[in-house]
Design a protein around this motif. Structure first.
Motif, PDB file in Angstrom:
ATOM      1  N   ILE A   1       3.304   9.612 -10.160  1.00  0.00           N
ATOM      2  CA  ILE A   1       2.546   9.725 -11.410  1.00  0.00           C
ATOM      3  C   ILE A   1       1.766  11.039 -11.418  1.00  0.00           C
ATOM      4  CG2 ILE A   1       0.604   8.753 -12.712  1.00  0.00           C
ATOM      5  CD1 ILE A   1       1.681   5.964 -11.789  1.00  0.00           C
ATOM      6  N   GLY A   2       1.184  11.371 -10.278  1.00  0.00           N
ATOM      7  CA  GLY A   2       0.455  12.636 -10.174  1.00  0.00           C
ATOM      8  C   GLY A   2       1.353  13.831 -10.430  1.00  0.00           C
TER       9      GLY A   2
ATOM     10  N   ARG B   1       1.591   6.453  -6.973  1.00  0.00           N
ATOM     11  CA  ARG B   1       0.501   7.356  -7.371  1.00  0.00           C
ATOM     12  C   ARG B   1       0.946   8.810  -7.266  1.00  0.00           C
ATOM     13  NH1 ARG B   1      -2.884   3.367  -5.082  1.00  0.00           N
ATOM     14  NH2 ARG B   1      -2.730   4.274  -3.019  1.00  0.00           N
ATOM     15  N   ALA B   2       1.670   9.142  -6.207  1.00  0.00           N
ATOM     16  CA  ALA B   2       2.139  10.515  -6.026  1.00  0.00           C
ATOM     17  C   ALA B   2       3.103  10.906  -7.143  1.00  0.00           C
ATOM     18  CB  ALA B   2       2.808  10.668  -4.662  1.00  0.00           C
TER      19      ALA B   2
ATOM     20  N   GLN C   1       0.834  -1.202   0.000  1.00  0.00           N
ATOM     21  CA  GLN C   1       0.000   0.000   0.000  1.00  0.00           C
ATOM     22  C   GLN C   1       0.872   1.258   0.000  1.00  0.00           C
ATOM     23  OE1 GLN C   1      -3.420   0.401  -0.114  1.00  0.00           O
ATOM     24  NE2 GLN C   1      -3.415  -1.767  -0.644  1.00  0.00           N
TER      25      GLN C   1
ATOM     26  N   ALA D   1       2.419   1.703  -3.411  1.00  0.00           N
ATOM     27  CA  ALA D   1       1.397   2.155  -4.358  1.00  0.00           C
ATOM     28  C   ALA D   1       1.103   3.640  -4.163  1.00  0.00           C
ATOM     29  CB  ALA D   1       0.122   1.326  -4.196  1.00  0.00           C
ATOM     30  N   GLY D   2       1.070   4.086  -2.921  1.00  0.00           N
ATOM     31  CA  GLY D   2       0.843   5.507  -2.650  1.00  0.00           C
ATOM     32  C   GLY D   2       1.961   6.372  -3.191  1.00  0.00           C
TER      33      GLY D   2
END
Length: 60
Positions: free
Chosen positions: A49-50, A46-47, A39, A42-43
């Motif tokens: 990619i953002g 995501r950050a 998790q 993944a966070g």
């Protein structure tokens, strides 16, 4: 996205091996996906990619 990929792979493998194997694959996938280290990674992903998406949007 990763969940859908895992579910798809689990479905295909499970359908060839039977329902019991499918259930086993999905339990294993969920246990891995719910693990705190996964998790956290993944966070972070995501950050990142953002950030990249945000950079591209700002450049336009």
């Amino acid at each position: 996205m990763g969940f859908l990929l895992g579910a798809g792979v689990g479905y295909v493998l499970g359908s060839k091996a039977g329902r019991a194997r499918y259930d086993q694959i999905m339990r294993t996938y969920r246990r891995i996906a719910d693990h705190p280290a996964v998790q956290g990674a993944a966070g972070i992903a995501r950050a990142k990619i953002g950030e990249k998406v945000g950079e591209k949007v700002r450049r336009r």
